[in-house]
Design a protein around this motif. Structure first.
Motif, PDB file in Angstrom:
ATOM      1  N   ASP A 152      -0.941   6.075   3.400  1.00 58.14           N
ATOM      2  CA  ASP A 152      -2.175   5.509   3.964  1.00 58.14           C
ATOM      3  C   ASP A 152      -1.980   4.880   5.325  1.00 58.14           C
ATOM      4  O   ASP A 152      -2.957   4.670   6.040  1.00 58.14           O
ATOM      5  N   PHE A 153      -0.757   4.519   5.699  1.00 55.57           N
ATOM      6  CA  PHE A 153      -0.611   3.834   6.989  1.00 55.57           C
ATOM      7  C   PHE A 153       0.559   4.327   7.841  1.00 55.57           C
ATOM      8  O   PHE A 153       0.520   4.198   9.055  1.00 55.57           O
ATOM      9  N   ARG A 168      -8.420   7.060   8.851  1.00 57.95           N
ATOM     10  CA  ARG A 168      -9.168   6.100   8.053  1.00 57.95           C
ATOM     11  C   ARG A 168      -8.397   5.778   6.789  1.00 57.95           C
ATOM     12  O   ARG A 168      -8.138   6.652   5.971  1.00 57.95           O
ATOM     13  N   ALA A 169      -8.034   4.487   6.620  1.00 61.62           N
ATOM     14  CA  ALA A 169      -7.370   4.061   5.390  1.00 61.62           C
ATOM     15  C   ALA A 169      -8.426   3.946   4.307  1.00 61.62           C
ATOM     16  O   ALA A 169      -9.591   3.673   4.597  1.00 61.62           O
ATOM     17  N   PRO A 170      -8.051   4.148   3.056  1.00 61.98           N
ATOM     18  CA  PRO A 170      -9.033   4.037   1.985  1.00 61.98           C
ATOM     19  C   PRO A 170      -9.497   2.601   1.845  1.00 61.98           C
ATOM     20  O   PRO A 170      -8.770   1.663   2.172  1.00 61.98           O
ATOM     21  N   GLY A 194       0.798  -1.220   0.000  1.00 64.20           N
ATOM     22  CA  GLY A 194       0.000   0.000   0.000  1.00 64.20           C
ATOM     23  C   GLY A 194       0.828   1.266   0.000  1.00 64.20           C
ATOM     24  O   GLY A 194       2.020   1.255   0.283  1.00 64.20           O
TER      25      GLY A 194
END
Lengths: 201, 110
Positions: free
Chosen positions: A68-69, A191-193, A64
């Protein structure tokens, strides 16, 4: 193969290099040992995924986009560090990072920031009381009402006297300790996609 | 309508990710990639695998898991996560809660 730098395929090596350069930038705020540990974990994951798929872009897409993280992970680690050290510099770094971890992170930062501001004001007033005993403290005003603060022209009765100094400092210190203990244990998730985002070249 | 249901399904898969991660670790200690593989089969492409790492970090901080680095004979060293007794207790309680929830929902969907 223990590192991506050992990859024979130059194209794959370049893809990994670009990805882990982003990882390095994202982890830059952490102490070196912590950053190296997280990076080693991600490298092992990426190499396992590459071994399974045979394709670097696909393997890293599975892992990913670091945006995102990693921000949430870095913010959590900085908060935990602040909760251990109680160091104002660590707290400031953690507050700034948490603000970037979504709406919940921003709300946590604002609330904690206001709390720390009150703690600093309490301690400052407690110290000022030593140098300006008249006009600093808790006063019942002649005109009615209560005044808490520092004003050389305040007209009223000092309700606490010189006890205000140790009390205000104690309140400020306790607030700092409680806030840091609580903030250090907060877990804020960005919030991750939903679904995997394709790798951008 | 299909798109609505697909969106719900993605959200359900994502929301059970912490519970599913504990369930996978309950079966035995795992490193990040092994955990992602176990969850990929269960959850599909619900979230990038990297999102497991903030989750695992949170589990460690809450005392639900303990991690240690294991040097491999071949390949890089890997950080392996295992449930603590507290993690097992939390998982067991979550299973009871999940079963109750599932039963209630099952009653509505029949």
């Amino acid at each position: 193969m223990t590192r991506w730098t050992d990859l024979v395929d130059a194209g794959a090596r370049a893809t990994f290099a670009a990805y882990f350069a982003k990882v390095d930038r994202a982890l830059a705020a952490l102490p070196r040992s912590e950053a190296e540990e997280i990076k080693a974990e991600l490298e092992a994951h990426a190499l396992d995924a590459f071994a399974a798929s045979g394709e670097a872009t696909s393997a890293l897409s599975q892992l990913g986009d670091t945006d995102d993280f990693l921000p949430a992970l870095v913010a959590d680690r900085l908060r935990a560090r602040a909760g251990r050290t109680f160091n104002p510099g660590d707290i400031a770094a953690a507050l700034m990072r948490s603000a970037g971890a979504g709406i919940a992170g921003l709300a946590t930062t604002v609330a904690a920031g206001l709390g720390y501001a009150v703690a600093v004001i309490c301690v400052a007033l407690g110290i000022v009381k030593f140098f300006a005993p008249h006009g600093t403290g808790v006063y019942r005003l002649d005109a009615g009402g209560i005044f808490i603060g520092s004003d050389a022209n305040v007209q009223g009765v000092d309700l606490v006297g010189m006890w205000f100094s140790p009390l205000a400092i104690a309140v400020g210190v306790c607030l700092y300790v409680v806030l840091t203990w609580t903030f250090g244990r907060a877990t804020v998730r960005k919030r991750a996609p939903l679904g995997c985002r394709p790798m951008e070249d | 309508m299909d798109e609505t249901v697909r969106d719900w399904e993605r959200r359900w898969r994502k929301s059970v990710l912490p519970f599913a991660a504990l369930a996978a670790l309950r079966q035995g200690p795992k490193h990040g990639y092994a955990l992602a593989t176990a969850l990929r089969d269960l959850l599909g492409a619900a979230a990038p695998e990297g999102t497991l790492y903030p989750l695992l970090n949170g589990f460690e901080r809450e005392g639900l898991t303990i991690a240690e680095w294991a040097i491999q004979e071949a390949g890089p060293a890997r950080k392996t996560y295992a449930l603590t007794p507290k993690g097992e207790a939390v998982f067991d309680a979550a299973v009871k809660s999940w079963n109750g929830f599932s039963e209630s929902l099952g009653g509505l969907t029949q």
